[in-house]
Design a protein around this motif. Structure first.
Motif, mmCIF file in Angstrom:
data_model
loop_
_atom_site.group_PDB
_atom_site.id
_atom_site.type_symbol
_atom_site.label_atom_id
_atom_site.label_comp_id
_atom_site.label_asym_id
_atom_site.label_seq_id
_atom_site.Cartn_x
_atom_site.Cartn_y
_atom_site.Cartn_z
ATOM 1 N N LEU A 114 -12.348 -44.304 4.156
ATOM 2 C CA LEU A 114 -12.432 -43.189 3.606
ATOM 3 C C LEU A 114 -11.849 -42.196 4.439
ATOM 4 O O LEU A 114 -12.082 -41.929 5.351
ATOM 5 C CB LEU A 114 -13.971 -42.716 3.035
ATOM 6 C CG LEU A 114 -14.587 -43.736 2.409
ATOM 7 C CD1 LEU A 114 -15.819 -43.128 2.024
ATOM 8 C CD2 LEU A 114 -13.807 -43.706 0.864
ATOM 9 N N ILE A 115 -10.812 -41.378 3.611
ATOM 10 C CA ILE A 115 -9.995 -40.479 4.325
ATOM 11 C C ILE A 115 -10.446 -38.929 4.072
ATOM 12 O O ILE A 115 -10.339 -38.706 2.999
ATOM 13 C CB ILE A 115 -8.567 -40.726 3.986
ATOM 14 C CG1 ILE A 115 -8.296 -42.369 4.537
ATOM 15 C CG2 ILE A 115 -7.579 -39.967 4.776
ATOM 16 C CD1 ILE A 115 -7.146 -42.965 3.577
ATOM 17 N N ARG A 116 -10.190 -38.042 5.096
ATOM 18 C CA ARG A 116 -10.312 -36.919 4.728
ATOM 19 C C ARG A 116 -9.097 -36.111 5.539
ATOM 20 O O ARG A 116 -8.695 -36.668 6.562
ATOM 21 C CB ARG A 116 -11.530 -36.268 5.422
ATOM 22 C CG ARG A 116 -12.178 -34.896 4.932
ATOM 23 C CD ARG A 116 -13.522 -34.724 5.669
ATOM 24 N NE ARG A 116 -13.217 -34.594 7.006
ATOM 25 C CZ ARG A 116 -13.237 -33.482 7.560
ATOM 26 N NH1 ARG A 116 -13.188 -32.406 6.828
ATOM 27 N NH2 ARG A 116 -13.126 -33.584 8.833
ATOM 28 N N ILE A 117 -8.712 -34.944 4.879
ATOM 29 C CA ILE A 117 -7.182 -34.577 5.240
ATOM 30 C C ILE A 117 -7.434 -33.292 5.935
ATOM 31 O O ILE A 117 -8.179 -32.454 5.091
ATOM 32 C CB ILE A 117 -6.184 -34.482 4.154
ATOM 33 C CG1 ILE A 117 -6.298 -35.725 3.375
ATOM 34 C CG2 ILE A 117 -4.934 -33.718 4.835
ATOM 35 C CD1 ILE A 117 -4.832 -36.505 3.901
ATOM 36 N N VAL A 118 -6.990 -32.675 6.912
ATOM 37 C CA VAL A 118 -7.004 -31.616 7.459
ATOM 38 C C VAL A 118 -5.507 -31.129 7.629
ATOM 39 O O VAL A 118 -4.701 -31.786 8.388
ATOM 40 C CB VAL A 118 -7.729 -31.445 8.814
ATOM 41 C CG1 VAL A 118 -7.751 -29.841 9.337
ATOM 42 C CG2 VAL A 118 -9.118 -31.888 8.677
ATOM 43 N N ARG A 119 -5.152 -29.782 7.160
ATOM 44 C CA ARG A 119 -3.704 -29.266 7.288
ATOM 45 C C ARG A 119 -3.826 -28.386 8.117
ATOM 46 O O ARG A 119 -4.635 -27.424 8.428
ATOM 47 C CB ARG A 119 -3.197 -28.952 5.768
ATOM 48 C CG ARG A 119 -3.374 -30.090 4.855
ATOM 49 C CD ARG A 119 -2.617 -29.893 3.626
ATOM 50 N NE ARG A 119 -2.685 -30.863 2.960
ATOM 51 C CZ ARG A 119 -1.792 -32.106 2.940
ATOM 52 N NH1 ARG A 119 -0.519 -31.971 3.655
ATOM 53 N NH2 ARG A 119 -1.708 -32.915 2.284
ATOM 54 N N ILE A 120 -2.656 -28.359 9.118
ATOM 55 C CA ILE A 120 -2.449 -27.686 10.482
ATOM 56 C C ILE A 120 -1.178 -26.837 10.206
ATOM 57 O O ILE A 120 -0.253 -27.502 10.033
ATOM 58 C CB ILE A 120 -2.563 -28.469 11.717
ATOM 59 C CG1 ILE A 120 -3.602 -29.264 11.834
ATOM 60 C CG2 ILE A 120 -2.123 -27.487 12.739
ATOM 61 C CD1 ILE A 120 -4.878 -28.627 12.463
ATOM 62 N N GLU A 144 -13.123 -28.229 12.774
ATOM 63 C CA GLU A 144 -13.189 -29.381 12.137
ATOM 64 C C GLU A 144 -13.985 -30.663 12.988
ATOM 65 O O GLU A 144 -14.332 -31.512 12.374
ATOM 66 C CB GLU A 144 -11.634 -29.942 11.900
ATOM 67 C CG GLU A 144 -10.952 -29.112 10.947
ATOM 68 C CD GLU A 144 -11.645 -29.430 9.636
ATOM 69 O OE1 GLU A 144 -12.288 -30.178 9.393
ATOM 70 O OE2 GLU A 144 -11.504 -28.218 8.673
ATOM 71 N N PHE A 182 -13.228 -37.098 0.247
ATOM 72 C CA PHE A 182 -12.950 -38.342 0.774
ATOM 73 C C PHE A 182 -11.969 -38.843 -0.241
ATOM 74 O O PHE A 182 -12.396 -39.124 -1.479
ATOM 75 C CB PHE A 182 -13.950 -39.254 1.364
ATOM 76 C CG PHE A 182 -14.701 -38.770 2.575
ATOM 77 C CD1 PHE A 182 -14.058 -39.233 3.935
ATOM 78 C CD2 PHE A 182 -15.594 -37.801 2.403
ATOM 79 C CE1 PHE A 182 -14.637 -38.764 5.005
ATOM 80 C CE2 PHE A 182 -16.233 -37.534 3.771
ATOM 81 C CZ PHE A 182 -15.851 -37.886 4.857
ATOM 82 N N LEU A 188 -4.328 -41.637 -1.388
ATOM 83 C CA LEU A 188 -3.440 -40.789 -0.302
ATOM 84 C C LEU A 188 -2.084 -40.596 -0.753
ATOM 85 O O LEU A 188 -1.382 -41.390 -0.528
ATOM 86 C CB LEU A 188 -3.716 -41.250 1.087
ATOM 87 C CG LEU A 188 -2.994 -40.534 2.286
ATOM 88 C CD1 LEU A 188 -3.827 -39.534 2.442
ATOM 89 C CD2 LEU A 188 -2.956 -41.551 3.431
#
Lengths: 529, 345
Positions: A114-120, A144, A182, A188
């Protein structure tokens, strides 16, 4: 000025009540239909593919001569574009079905990732990252680092059910307290550029409606001679600006309304105001130079597509620095990151303000010839002859023509793009466009008794400076290094124009653009070699 | 016969004012603009582009590492710094858990364009990774193979984009643009005659009915010309239009309905500004409806030109509908204009 604006509004009030009511009803109908259509999506792809079994996907129909055949547990395709495309979409369908089956049968253990995305926010183009930005990033990272554990624990305690994962979207809508962001690997996907473009389109399309009404009204005033009456009572520029005012206000209001409806930040309007002004000024100018309603309609269509390419094509290629020339690219970046480079903002919007001013100025200078039966290009030549009367004017006209040249060149590029051997045609057309503008001012100066050689020099220099200012604002090349050679080329082309001018404008244009095209061709060839 | 003369007069004016060039340019624009957008999209989403994404990993994940070969980092801060400075394309944070759920956090650049490459690469790799873990758990995986002439072939992800672009986007757009241009033309030519009073002169020699039919014919001929033009243009570019005669008939039936609508609108408003405005609103609604309902001439056009299955009754029904729309529009326009012109005198 306000009086003229009120007059314009009152003219619209003369619309009969019945017409106004039907218009309102129609608009409501159009809005309902649009909302319905957006919600139900495009359905014209129903039944475009065929398969030999019945499946639960409206794009596929069962057929005796199918694109895809399921035979002995094998998937067989025919190998043409349609059949292979059908397989690509069939594969997506199978994945959906498989996911449903596996989650029903094995539950959460069927979704091991399960993926979680954080944008920087990053900045890699030119130069490094500022200290302030690093701090900001550090903050995000710290937050985060703590966050995932919390969510994971919660998620695990809840014993994630497959429905929970599959229905990630509904969860976001908020029917449970724990937000689940997630995704499975399948989900994705990169953010769709098309969706962003549609956003941007929805801001600009109402403007097209407004300029249509405005240009109709402007040309009606011209043909029925109302402008002459107004000019007696009021300054000419006040009449023109006053007439535009209600439409500008209407455009801004509509755009703001759409931004609110889409939940976008209202500050985005600063990217669109220059575009609105430009469209209004351009419509005024076309109303002045067109001879009939039909010509006006088609010129308005032309304008709309010129501007559409100039605004939107760059926005597709946001990765290229030059794309920042369009305020729409910057608008999209602004919505994405919350800020834009102030230098890029100024250059990209300044050109639109400048073009608007130039067009209004030219419209005011076209009053004498607005009823002539000459064709639009001849009228442009006449107007230019009326404006370019001194040496500084030659230089300035050439310099200020750059944004217009860019708009036309962008359009040419994107039109020709689809044709084979496009680059040859592109080189030729770009040469003709640039030499037309340069030659136009030399010709006008010559008609007004100025020395053509001096004018040619000024026109070439003005053009080159303008061109390089715009170019180098976006592409980081040193300014001085690249000046001498193109200057010589521009100069020679302009001098060629003057030398051949006695054979007529068209032949002179042919001579100078042939040289220009040759030069561009050689440069391109040496770059590609 | 009179109406043919009037149609020819109107068509000559298009030629004289060179507006036809603008119209052709417009069709070119529709084709180029949409193909440019698609090139932009495929350029960004192309499989070649994501073969080389550099991934940073924080945590311990042996199976994942054997798939992706990431750069290992001990601290998240260092990894993020490299991401910010463009040394890597994405940071993946997790500790592999072969039996339980793996919560993977992916740090991506905020700017969309920069993150596309890494997103596509990670999607592919994580799907493979998911399959490996599923196999370890004894869950059957989806293993698709496709054959052509008995040989296994590879079909890239997103292959259908080009097909969809040509048949579901480009051809419908060209047909609709043609319809809108022909409709705008009839509004202009009719309103101009009324507003500049040249209609009165015309009416001294011909019937109003003939004038209206003439105007209608002119804009229909324009739409036939434009339809042939874009079909040939596509053919020259190597795009095959199947069932071309029926596709053309369907495309023209869309034009006919729109022309009929615009004729009726201009007969009711007798003013160019109002007609164009009302027509824009109506056209937007009609076009949107045609794209979003399953039964529509645009959908039929898509299936016909793509060579998909269709029922022969469909084109006949649409042609019949457009013919009746045209007849009723001609009838009402004449009645309406007779009344309003009679009142003006």
């Amino acid at each position: 000025m306000l009086r003229i604006a009120l007059l314009e509004l009152r003219a619209k009030r003369n619309w009969s009540k019945r017409f106004a009511v039907s218009l309102a009803l129609l608009s409501v109908f159009a809005i309902v239909v649009s909302v319905h259509s957006v919600l139900s999506g495009v359905k014209i792809d129903r039944g475009i593919y065929s398969i030999n079994v019945k499946i639960d996907d409206p794009k596929f129909v069962k057929s005796g001569n199918p694109d895809i055949t399921i035979y002995n547990g094998m998937i067989v395709v025919k190998g043409d574009l349609k059949s292979l495309s059908a397989y690509d979409e069939f594969r997506n369908y199978l994945r959906r079905v498989y996911d449903e089956w596996v989650s029903e049968r094995y539950g959460s253990s069927a979704f091991p990732v399960l993926i979680r995305i954080v944008r920087i926010p990053t900045k890699v183009e030119f130069g490094g990252v500022t200290a302030g930005k690093l701090k900001e990033i550090a903050k995000i990272v710290k937050k985060e680092e703590k966050a995932p554990k919390k969510i994971e624990q919660k998620e695990e305690r809840r014993e994630i059910s497959p429905e929970l994962i599959r229905g990630g979207k509904e969860l976001k809508a908020g029917n449970t307290k724990v937000e689940s962001n997630f995704l499975t690997p399948d989900e994705l996907k990169p953010p769709s550029l098309l969706v962003k473009l549609i956003y941007a389109f929805s801001f600009v399309i109402p403007m097209y409606f407004v300029i249509q009404v405005y240009s109709s009204s402007a040309i009606e005033d011209k043909i029925k001679g109302r402008f002459e009456l107004l000019f007696v009572a009021e300054d000419e520029w006040k009449v023109i600006v006053g007439k535009m005012l209600p439409y500008i206000v209407l455009s801004v209001t509509l755009t703001i309304a759409i931004m609110i409806a889409l939940g976008k930040s209202l500050e985005g309007i600063v990217f669109l105001i220059p575009v609105i002004l430009f469209l209004m000024a351009l419509s005024t100018f076309t109303a002045m130079i067109s001879r009939s309603y039909k010509e006006m309609t088609f010129l308005t269509i032309m304008i709309s597509i010129f501007i559409t390419t100039y605004l939107f094509i760059p926005a597709v290629f946001t990765a290229i620095p030059m794309s920042r020339i369009s305020p729409i690219t910057l608008l999209l970046i602004f919505f994405e990151c919350g800020s834009v480079n102030i230098k890029e903002y100024i250059i990209s919007t300044l050109q639109f303000y400048l073009m608007s001013l130039v067009l209004i100025y030219l419209s005011l200078n076209s009053l004498e010839i607005m009823h002539s039966q000459a064709n639009p290009i001849e009228k442009i030549v006449e107007i230019s002859a009326g404006v370019v009367k001194s040496y500084p004017a030659v230089f300035l006209a050439s310099l200020l023509s750059i944004p217009f040249v860019f708009v036309i060149e962008f359009f040419t590029l994107s039109i020709i793009f689809a044709i084979k051997f496009a680059f040859v045609i592109v080189i030729l057309l770009i040469a003709v466009i640039e030499e037309f503008f340069k030659g136009l001012f030399v010709y006008s100066a010559f008609k007004n008794g100025l020395n053509p050689y001096v004018s040619a020099f000024l026109s070439a220099v003005g053009f080159l400076i303008g061109e390089k200012i715009v170019l180098f604002s976006f592409v980081p090349i040193k300014f001085v290094e690249l000046i001498p050679v193109p200057l010589m080329a521009h100069l020679i082309a302009s001098l060629l124009f003057v030398a051949t001018l006695r054979f007529g404008f068209r032949r002179a244009l042919l001579a100078s653009s042939s040289f220009h095209a040759l030069y561009d061709g050689v440069i391109l060839w040496s770059l590609l070699r | 016969m009179e109406s043919v003369k009037i149609a020819l007069k109107d068509l000559r004016s298009i030629k004289k004012e060179k507006t036809i060039l603008v119209v052709i340019l417009l069709l070119f624009f529709v084709a180029s603009f949409s193909s440019l957008i698609i090139v932009g999209l495929t350029f960004l989403y192309s499989p070649v582009g994501y073969a080389t994404a550099k991934i940073g990993l924080v945590g311990n994940a042996p199976i994942f590492s054997s798939l992706v070969h990431p750069i290992r980092y001990d601290s998240l801060e260092q990894a993020i710094k490299d991401l910010v400075n463009g040394k890597i394309d994405a940071v993946v944070v997790f500790n592999e858990n072969v039996t339980g759920t793996n919560f993977v956090t992916i740090y991506l650049p905020k700017e969309d364009v920069k993150s596309i490459k890494a997103t596509l690469y990670l999607r592919k790799k994580l799907m493979e990774y998911q399959d490996i873990l599923r196999k370890l758990r004894g869950i059957p995986t989806l293993n698709l193979k496709v054959y052509e002439d008995g040989k296994e072939i590879e079909v890239p992800e997103g292959f259908s984009l080009r097909f969809r672009f040509i048949y579901v986007m480009l051809i419908p757009l060209l047909a609709v643009t043609t319809a809108v241009i022909s409709s705008a033309f009839i509004i202009d030519s009719l309103c101009e005659e009324i507003e500049t009073k040249t209609l009165d002169v015309l009416l001294s020699v011909v019937d109003l009915g003939d004038v209206i039919v003439g105007k209608f014919l002119a804009s229909f001929i324009l739409s036939v010309f434009l339809t042939v033009f874009w079909m040939v243009m596509l053919a020259v570019n190597g795009i095959e239009i199947h069932n071309s005669a029926l596709a053309m008939a369907t495309s023209l039936s869309i034009c006919l309905v729109m022309i009929a609508l615009s004729l009726a609108i201009s007969a009711f408003t007798i003013n160019r500004e109002k007609s164009q405005f009302v027509f824009s609103i109506v056209a937007v609604s009609v076009i949107m409806l045609m794209f979003s309902t399953p039964i529509s001439p645009v959908g039929l056009l898509v299936r016909l030109s793509a060579g998909s299955s269709f029922n022969f009754i469909e084109p006949i029904v649409y042609l019949a509908v457009s013919a009746s729309a045209v007849l009723s529009s001609l009838f009402t326009a004449e009645k309406r204009l007779n009344k309003s012109i009679g009142l003006e005198i």
